[in-house]
Design an enzyme around this catalytic site. Structure first.
Site, PDB file in Angstrom:
ATOM      1  N   LYS A 177       0.846  -1.086   0.009  1.00 15.91           N
ATOM      2  CA  LYS A 177       0.017  -0.035   0.014  1.00 15.91           C
ATOM      3  C   LYS A 177       1.010   1.316   0.089  1.00 15.91           C
ATOM      4  CE  LYS A 177      -1.840   2.730   3.002  1.00 15.91           C
ATOM      5  NZ  LYS A 177      -1.628   3.934   2.476  1.00 15.91           N
ATOM      6  N   GLY A 230       7.306   5.430   7.330  1.00 13.41           N
ATOM      7  CA  GLY A 230       6.767   6.513   7.549  1.00 13.41           C
ATOM      8  C   GLY A 230       6.946   7.322   8.591  1.00 13.41           C
ATOM      9  N   GLY A 235       3.591   4.767  12.343  1.00 12.91           N
ATOM     10  CA  GLY A 235       4.353   3.594  12.785  1.00 12.91           C
ATOM     11  C   GLY A 235       3.992   2.957  13.986  1.00 12.91           C
ATOM     12  N   GLU A 252      10.710   1.631   9.581  1.00 13.81           N
ATOM     13  CA  GLU A 252      11.733   2.733   9.081  1.00 13.81           C
ATOM     14  C   GLU A 252      10.934   3.877   9.140  1.00 13.81           C
ATOM     15  OE1 GLU A 252      14.835   2.604   7.834  1.00 13.81           O
ATOM     16  OE2 GLU A 252      14.797   0.400   8.040  1.00 13.81           O
ATOM     17  N   CYS A 286      14.655  10.731   5.115  1.00 14.20           N
ATOM     18  CA  CYS A 286      14.695  10.222   6.414  1.00 14.20           C
ATOM     19  C   CYS A 286      15.843  10.469   6.967  1.00 14.20           C
ATOM     20  CB  CYS A 286      13.931   8.789   6.644  1.00 14.20           C
ATOM     21  SG  CYS A 286      14.957   8.011   5.457  1.00 14.20           S
ATOM     22  N   GLU A 387      11.185  16.477  13.881  1.00 16.13           N
ATOM     23  CA  GLU A 387      11.701  16.334  12.622  1.00 16.13           C
ATOM     24  C   GLU A 387      10.764  17.234  11.532  1.00 16.13           C
ATOM     25  OE1 GLU A 387      10.551  12.688  10.372  1.00 16.13           O
ATOM     26  OE2 GLU A 387      12.078  12.529   9.392  1.00 16.13           O
TER      27      GLU A 387
HETATM   28  O1  TXE Z   1       3.754   9.248   7.245  1.00 16.76           O
HETATM   29  P1  TXE Z   1       2.643   8.562   7.817  1.00 16.76           P
HETATM   30  P2  TXE Z   1       3.519  10.549   5.927  1.00 16.76           P
HETATM   31  C1  TXE Z   1       7.898  11.188   8.280  1.00 16.76           C
HETATM   32  C2  TXE Z   1       7.955  12.581   8.085  1.00 16.76           C
HETATM   33  C3  TXE Z   1       6.621  13.080   7.659  1.00 16.76           C
HETATM   34  C4  TXE Z   1       5.908  12.041   8.344  1.00 16.76           C
HETATM   35  C5  TXE Z   1       4.526  11.931   8.118  1.00 16.76           C
HETATM   36  O2  TXE Z   1       8.218  13.284   9.356  1.00 16.76           O
HETATM   37  O3  TXE Z   1       6.262  14.458   7.781  1.00 16.76           O
HETATM   38  O4  TXE Z   1       6.620  10.908   8.458  1.00 16.76           O
HETATM   39  O5  TXE Z   1       4.650  11.642   6.505  1.00 16.76           O
HETATM   40  C6  TXE Z   1       0.179   4.695   6.330  1.00 16.76           C
HETATM   41  N1  TXE Z   1      -2.450   2.380   9.664  1.00 16.76           N
HETATM   42  N2  TXE Z   1       8.261  10.490   7.132  1.00 16.76           N
HETATM   43  O6  TXE Z   1       2.245  11.342   6.008  1.00 16.76           O
HETATM   44  O7  TXE Z   1       1.295   9.212   7.771  1.00 16.76           O
HETATM   45  C7  TXE Z   1       0.114   5.908   5.220  1.00 16.76           C
HETATM   46  O8  TXE Z   1      -1.182   5.713   4.556  1.00 16.76           O
HETATM   47  C8  TXE Z   1      -2.076   1.940   8.575  1.00 16.76           C
HETATM   48  C9  TXE Z   1       9.575   9.864   7.348  1.00 16.76           C
HETATM   49  O9  TXE Z   1       3.980   9.794   4.664  1.00 16.76           O
HETATM   50  O10 TXE Z   1       3.406   7.547   8.639  1.00 16.76           O
HETATM   51  C10 TXE Z   1       1.036   5.725   4.225  1.00 16.76           C
HETATM   52  O11 TXE Z   1       1.023   4.842   3.333  1.00 16.76           O
HETATM   53  N3  TXE Z   1      -1.309   2.382   7.678  1.00 16.76           N
HETATM   54  C11 TXE Z   1       9.723   8.880   6.405  1.00 16.76           C
HETATM   55  C12 TXE Z   1       2.439   5.310   5.374  1.00 16.76           C
HETATM   56  O12 TXE Z   1       1.627   4.827   6.600  1.00 16.76           O
HETATM   57  C13 TXE Z   1      -0.982   3.625   7.969  1.00 16.76           C
HETATM   58  C14 TXE Z   1       9.287   9.027   4.785  1.00 16.76           C
HETATM   59  C15 TXE Z   1       3.082   6.486   5.865  1.00 16.76           C
HETATM   60  O13 TXE Z   1       2.292   7.438   6.548  1.00 16.76           O
HETATM   61  C16 TXE Z   1      -1.698   4.251   9.127  1.00 16.76           C
HETATM   62  C17 TXE Z   1       8.137   9.788   4.841  1.00 16.76           C
HETATM   63  C18 TXE Z   1      -2.349   3.491  10.121  1.00 16.76           C
HETATM   64  N4  TXE Z   1      -2.790   3.802  11.235  1.00 16.76           N
HETATM   65  C19 TXE Z   1       7.896  10.505   5.962  1.00 16.76           C
HETATM   66  N5  TXE Z   1      -1.310   5.564   9.321  1.00 16.76           N
HETATM   67  C20 TXE Z   1      11.153   7.933   6.423  1.00 16.76           C
HETATM   68  N6  TXE Z   1      11.581   7.576   7.261  1.00 16.76           N
HETATM   69  O14 TXE Z   1      11.749   7.968   5.258  1.00 16.76           O
HETATM   70  C21 TXE Z   1      -0.550   5.937   8.170  1.00 16.76           C
HETATM   71  N7  TXE Z   1      -0.307   4.728   7.461  1.00 16.76           N
END
Ligand code: TXE
Length: 492
Positions: A177, A230, A235, A252, A286, A387
């Site tokens: 996803k 994410g 996470g 991650e 990240c 962050e």
């Molecule tokens: O992350 P999210 P986002 C960090 C960075 C950014 C923040 C939010 O600080 O501002 O994360 O980014 C899914 N159950 N990083 O919005 O919300 C969601 O649909 C199941 C660090 O992208 O964590 C998406 O597919 N799934 C990072 C994925 O999780 C869920 C890179 C990431 O979403 C969920 C990008 C749930 N309850 C952002 N909630 C890195 N480490 O590289 C969310 N998702």
């Protein structure tokens, strides 16, 4: 304006409309316009995808290892063949600079498939000299089954490939996803993979939002492991959902990575590394080196050099070859970064560069933010702790090596760190004491398929890339074979 493209999701080797019959918008961050409609998948779609992955698992894991390797290798070939069109989608959907993304797909992201294809027949178990007479004991590595990969928007294909290449090579089947902010390139990747020998059901893509699509995927009883990239909040929700059925999770997450410049550093080299470590992807990575910790007596000089390097950077349309910094990938995130900047000013940090949203001539309606540097940041300010995931560098002075280590480690994150010194032994000494999954000494931002990446503390656990990246998708079985009669009657 070009017609808006409407996607279907991919499961069981076919393209499907979502059961909800609803789609959501995907925006082009360079123009602010909707350019694609993405299926809003629900539990019914997820069940279709997971059942397909489950059905495909047994034949896939039983393929001879080198035969599975050949299939995975061809995914790398397909990536190279389609790099131009996939790169164009990442540019349109996510603002990735075309000059970066297309070559990256052709080289090190294709390498990911080649590397793990080569490992399919090389991860050996062992024969263990157990304290048990008449027993041959050996271990072997086995795949989990259907696994879920949930990915972020910042580098959609990179983040996806770092998961699917090792997961498939290990013999798992996958339902992925992608982020709701950047789903199109993963769907387009499936179109490319349909031209290969990938068997039906081995790789499936469902699209949608976190709670609505991600959670039912994690909670589907046939999903055996979850790999997530994410933010910490997402996470932690994912880990909680997975824990209800005791599913292993690879995490991650984010970072607030320090770049430590010691008194004996080559300042020009360090300044290049500091600028490279955060600004070219507009901080949307990240491992962005977003905290600059500098020995106090070098502070003013180093800040000057970094500002001089960064000031002429060209922001603009990510399709243009001379653009050096592209847009922020989505509007909510663009607004969040501007909030962080405002808050840093309110907290008393001193703005020495940038700080504004801008409208480059080549993309006047896009979501762009200038490279931004704050000095006079204290370790307790939010800017030093949270962050931002944007082009915002926080400069914090320190007085001694001890002080630098203390500030560097005073963070809930532990993803990466940089150390700049002319004394390699000192650099290694620092690396030993920094709580981070990756430490760079006199360089920053290198990442290749061969070396593992991952976090300490709230930056996550489990590793991607390298041999560890494949072992994360394998579980160990210990087999006990009696080589002579070995089972006496317990009641005799
Ligand atoms: O992350 P999210 P986002 C960090 C960075 C950014 C923040 C939010 O600080 O501002 O994360 O980014 C899914 N159950 N990083 O919005 O919300 C969601 O649909 C199941 C660090 O992208 O964590 C998406 O597919 N799934 C990072 C994925 O999780 C869920 C890179 C990431 O979403 C969920 C990008 C749930 N309850 C952002 N909630 C890195 N480490 O590289 C969310 N998702």
């Amino acid at each position: 304006m070009a017609a808006v493209k409407s996607y279907h999701y991919f499961a069981d080797n076919g393209w499907h409309e979502p059961a909800s019959r609803t789609w959501f918008d995907s925006f082009n961050p360079t123009t602010g316009e909707v350019w694609a409609y993405i299926p809003r998948c629900n539990a019914e779609d997820i069940d279709r995808a997971v059942q397909a992955a489950h059905a495909a698992f047994d034949p896939w894991r039983r393929l001879l290892p080198s035969a599975r390797g050949n299939v995975v290798r061809k995914l790398g070939d397909a990536l190279i063949d389609h790099a131009e069109s996939l790169g164009a989608i990442e540019t349109r959907d996510n603002g990735k600079k075309t000059v970066d993304i297309t070559p990256a797909l052709k080289t090190w992201l294709a390498d990911s498939f080649y590397y793990y294809a080569g490992l399919c027949d090389k991860l050996e178990g062992s024969v263990i000299p157990v304290d048990a007479p008449g027993i041959l004991n050996y271990t072997k590595h086995e795949p989990f089954g259907a696994v879920a990969c949930i990915t972020a928007w910042n580098s959609p294909l990179l983040v996806a490939i770092w998961k699917i290449a090792p997961a498939l090579a290990a013999g798992n089947t996958v339902v992925i996803k992608p982020s709701e902010h950047a789903s199109a390139s993963m769907l387009a990747l499936m179109e490319a993979f349909q031209e290969t020998d990938l068997p039906t059901g081995v790789l499936n893509v469902v699209t949608g939002f976190g709670e609505e699509t991600g959670e039912p995927l994690i909670s589907h009883p046939l999903i055996r492991l979850v790999s997530f990239t994410g933010g910490v909040a997402g996470g932690s929700a994912v880990a909680m959902a997975a824990s209800r059925q005791v599913k292993p999770v690879i995490m991650e997450l984010g970072g607030k990575s320090p770049q430590i410049v010691l008194g004996d550093a080559d300042l020009n080299l360090a300044a290049n590394g500091i600028a490279t470590g955060i600004f070219p992807p507009a901080g949307q990575t990240c491992i962005a080196g977003s905290r600059l910790l500098v020995q106090r007596e070098l502070h003013d000089k180093l800040v000057d050099i970094v500002c001089n390097i960064v000031r002429p950077a060209r922001l603009g349309h990510p399709e243009n070859a001379d653009t050096q910094i592209g847009p922020i990938a989505n509007e909510p995130h663009f607004r969040r970064i501007l909030e962080h900047i405002k808050e840093a000013k309110d907290e008393g940090a001193r703005l020495v560069l940038g700080g504004n949203a801008v409208q480059p001539d080549s993309a006047p309606n896009g979501w762009f933010i200038e490279p931004t540097i704050f000095t006079d940041v204290t370790p307790d300010m939010r800017l030093a702790r949270e962050e931002v995931f944007g082009p915002v560098l926080a400069v914090v002075p320190f007085d001694s090596e001890e002080d630098a280590i203390r500030i560097a480690n005073d963070s809930k994150f532990g993803l990466a760190a940089g150390v700049w010194t002319r004394d390699s032994a000192r650099g290694i000494r620092m690396a030993e004491r920094i709580a981070a999954g990756t430490v760079y000494i006199n360089n920053y931002f290198n990442a290749t398929t061969q070396s593992p990446v991952g976090g300490y503390k709230q930056s996550g656990y489990g590793r991607e890339n390298g041999i560890e990246g494949m072992k994360a998708f394998l579980q160990t079985k210990s087999v006990w074979l009696a080589t002579e009669p070995n089972q006496p009657n317990p009641f005799a």
